[in-house]
Design an enzyme around this catalytic site. Structure first.
Site, PDB file in Angstrom:
ATOM      1  N   GLU A 146       0.809  -1.220   0.000  1.00  0.00           N
ATOM      2  CA  GLU A 146       0.000   0.000   0.000  1.00  0.00           C
ATOM      3  C   GLU A 146       0.849   1.280   0.000  1.00  0.00           C
ATOM      4  OE1 GLU A 146      -4.098  -1.634   2.088  1.00  0.00           O
ATOM      5  OE2 GLU A 146      -2.737  -0.408   3.297  1.00  0.00           O
ATOM      6  N   CYS A 157      16.542  12.846   1.149  1.00  0.00           N
ATOM      7  CA  CYS A 157      15.548  13.302   0.184  1.00  0.00           C
ATOM      8  C   CYS A 157      15.873  14.706  -0.308  1.00  0.00           C
ATOM      9  CB  CYS A 157      14.151  13.277   0.806  1.00  0.00           C
ATOM     10  SG  CYS A 157      13.436  11.623   0.895  1.00  0.00           S
ATOM     11  N   GLU A 302      -6.568  -7.517  -1.133  1.00  0.00           N
ATOM     12  CA  GLU A 302      -7.332  -7.507   0.115  1.00  0.00           C
ATOM     13  C   GLU A 302      -8.776  -7.160  -0.217  1.00  0.00           C
ATOM     14  OE1 GLU A 302      -5.666  -5.017   3.154  1.00  0.00           O
ATOM     15  OE2 GLU A 302      -3.607  -5.648   2.719  1.00  0.00           O
TER      16      GLU A 302
END
Length: 666
Positions: A146, A157, A302
């Site tokens: 997910e 980053c 799911e």
């Protein structure tokens, strides 16, 4: 890969005493389970200390599944780095815009750019792939779990974002021009001044913020492909997927989907009775969006098994038939595998009240019996349905860049890009018109009607493609807030709808962002409807009006227009009409293009067609809590009851049927 439809479950053997495994697996087999998903949160059990691997338990459980003819989908465990990793290498943990660290303890505590995460992820995935990449019991892999936008602001980053920008723009002066940094004295004079958007204000430079989203999409894609490349060294036949969730996401689904063999979705239709007038239609859109990621069938990793809870107050219990009906809806829409979350409700941890098929008592109840009926049906019908295809003539174009750009800059009170797509898609579904939801750049050859809601960020190439589609005889439906921005998120310096002005045959003189207020519109038949959110005030430049505003200072000006382009037409919907008008408009377009529709479908009923060389398969589903009667255009043979259906079919709440109709008669 197994060429059949499969119904299965998500199972967490590491959370249960190993003495229960064999009994659980035998019970799964008896219920009709043919596939399971394992290990997405089990990193600490597979690697309890750095580079100390313990796979014996996983070997055992995979072996037990193989003995019972249940295939396994393995997950890479990178969604939950173990505590030894986050303790020894804190660079793994994301940092938000305010400088707060996302600590271990829930899940998703990993920065996609972390060097330490990449190293240890590659190491354990390599070990898993060596061990299971050619295992006959393992049919596929799920990468991570997910994905969502982290908006990480860690030092890594920051550096990586700057490198990404240098590669894209080459010089600071080009960056300044592309972002329009002269506003608010924001010009950069050195690359070291360029950072991730600290502070997190959504009112920063919109070009900057859109690039930060694009950067994250690229880094997520890199994170995904690095794992895929590691697995592919040892696995040539197993599929690789990822389970997207919770639409609309801020992810670029189409970009991430390119690296996958098949797309997957986690589907939890809402059980609240008050949601039953909208939920089944929102779910239908989610499934069409997932099929559009790869433009082919997909998997559900799911599926709802009981009332969800733990992240929020528990939902209502699923009504009898609900679990079966919505699984069949997913299959009808193109899901070749559906795995229910989860086998048994958890007795430990944070998700204890997210119900599985069996309660913690381990006593099977009605949900389990309903699932067993479903699994047996799918196993029986798979040979007939597995190779059937769709023949849709309508597409909705969806752009994640548009969605993100309009999230960055509010348009009007109540405006929501995805909700507007829902409104158009819901009308199509209520009319029984099959629809593909695809990315803006996808081929359009097979379609007759293309709906393009709020094509906000657009380039000339896309505008030309839509015009050519109309020239060849297609119908394009554009809506307000189209052609506003160029790809750098600058406002176009011409009359709206910008590059789409020629094909639409109108230009926008000004607009009224009416938000939650309403405006009356009158059509050619003299009938009056309401509209909300936005009103473009347009001038006809070759198009003709088919509906007009009735309120405000622009009363009497066009609200809906139609422009003839070659052999086709381009419609422009300058506002957001109510459902009654949208239904009338879509019906008009379907008639013009000879697209079959059903004006008499009862509320809550969805009809989906799939085809093979000799038959049409008609899925008729009552996704409501009332009895319905559905007229039949052609007689058919029920695959569920083995009876012939003639002129009509009666369905109780959450009941369905699947008819086989020879193409010669259907």
């Amino acid at each position: 890969m197994i060429d059949r439809m499969q119904v299965g479950v998500v199972y967490y053997p590491e959370q249960w005493d190993s003495a229960r495994w064999e009994a659980d697996i035998k019970q799964m087999r008896e219920a009709g389970v043919t596939v399971v998903r394992l290990a997405e949160f089990a990193w600490c059990r597979m690697e309890p200390a750095p580079e100390k691997y313990t796979f014996d338990w996983l070997d055992e459980v995979i072996g037990l599944f193989a003995q019972n003819d249940i295939a396994v989908i393995l997950c890479t465990p990178t969604n939950t780095p173990p505590r030894w990793l986050t303790d020894q290498h804190p660079d793994v943990l994301p940092i938000n815009a305010s400088g707060m660290t996302t600590h271990a303890g829930v899940r998703g505590h990993r920065c996609f750019n972390s060097i330490s995460l990449k190293y240890y992820a590659a190491s354990i995935i390599n070990q898993m792939a060596i061990r299971y990449g050619s295992h006959p019991g393992v049919i596929g892999w799920q990468i991570d779990n997910e994905f969502w936008m982290l908006d990480c602001h860690c030092p890594r980053c920051n550096t990586t974002f700057r490198q990404w920008l240098i590669q894209k723009y080459e010089t600071v002066s080009k960056l300044n021009e592309a972002w329009g940094t002269i506003v608010w004295s924001g010009e950069y004079s050195d690359w070291q001044q360029v950072t991730v958007p600290y502070g997190g204000s959504r009112f920063q430079n919109p070009s900057y913020l859109l690039d930060f989203a694009r950067f994250q999409w690229d880094m997520m894609e890199l994170f995904l492909t690095e794992q895929i490349n590691t697995i592919r060294q040892y696995s040539k036949q197993q599929f690789i997927t990822h389970n997207f969730h919770t639409y609309p996401p801020r992810l670029n689904l189409h970009q991430l989907g390119r690296a996958l063999d098949v797309a997957s979705f986690d589907y939890y239709p809402n059980t609240d009775p008050h949601k039953q007038t909208t939920g089944p239609y929102s779910g239908a859109l989610s499934l069409d969006v997932t099929r559009g990621i790869k433009r082919k069938n997909f998997y559900i990793m799911e599926q709802l098994s009981g009332a969800p809870g733990c992240w929020f107050p528990s939902w209502r219990a699923p009504y009898p038939g609900f679990i079966r009906a919505f699984t069949w809806q997913a299959i009808a829409k193109g899901a070749d595998k559906v795995l229910h979350f989860r086998w048994r409700s958890a007795t430990i941890g944070a998700e204890q009240f997210w119900q599985g098929l069996i309660d913690p008592s381990n006593v099977p109840g009605r949900r389990f019996l309903e699932f067993s009926q479903l699994a047996q049906e799918v196993n029986r019908l798979s040979p007939k349905l597995i190779d059937t295809t769709f023949q849709h003539q309508v597409a909705i174009l969806m752009s994640h860049e548009n969605m993100e750009a309009m999230r960055i800059q509010y348009q009007s009170d109540g405006f929501d890009y995805y909700e507007n797509i829902k409104d158009y898609h819901r009308i199509l579904t209520k009319l029984g018109v099959g629809c593909d939801v695809i990315e803006v750049g996808a081929p359009l050859d097979q379609y007759k009607l293309v709906i393009v809601p709020s094509l906000y960020v657009v380039n000339e190439e896309t505008a030309n493609r839509l015009e050519q589609f109309a020239q060849a005889g297609g119908t394009v439906l554009l809506t307000f807030r189209s052609g506003v921005k160029m790809e750098n998120n600058h406002h176009i310096e011409t009359m709206l709808p910008g590059y789409l002005q020629k094909s639409s045959g109108i230009y926008v003189e000004e607009y009224d962002a009416i938000g939650q207020s309403t405006q009356a519109i009158r059509d050619e038949d003299g009938e009056t409807y309401t509209a909300s959110i936005w009103c473009d005030i347009v001038s006809l430049q070759g198009a003709e009006a088919i509906a007009w505003y009735q309120d405000e200072f622009y009363s009497g000006t066009p609200a809906i227009t139609c422009n003839r382009v070659g052999k086709g037409k381009v419609y422009y919907v300058a506002t957001h009409p109510d459902e009654a008008y949208l239904r009338k408009l879509i019906t008009r377009l379907a008639k013009e293009q000879h697209i079959k529709y059903d004006a008499n479908l009862p509320d809550g009923v969805q009809i989906i067609e799939r085809f093979n060389e000799s038959n049409k398969y008609l899925f008729i589903m009552n996704l409501s809590r009332v009895d319905v009667t559905v007229p039949l255009e052609s007689p058919g043979y029920s695959l569920l009851s083995a009876e012939k259906r003639e002129k009509k079919i009666e369905l109780a709440p959450y009941e369905l049927d699947i008819l086989e109709i020879p193409l010669s008669s259907g």
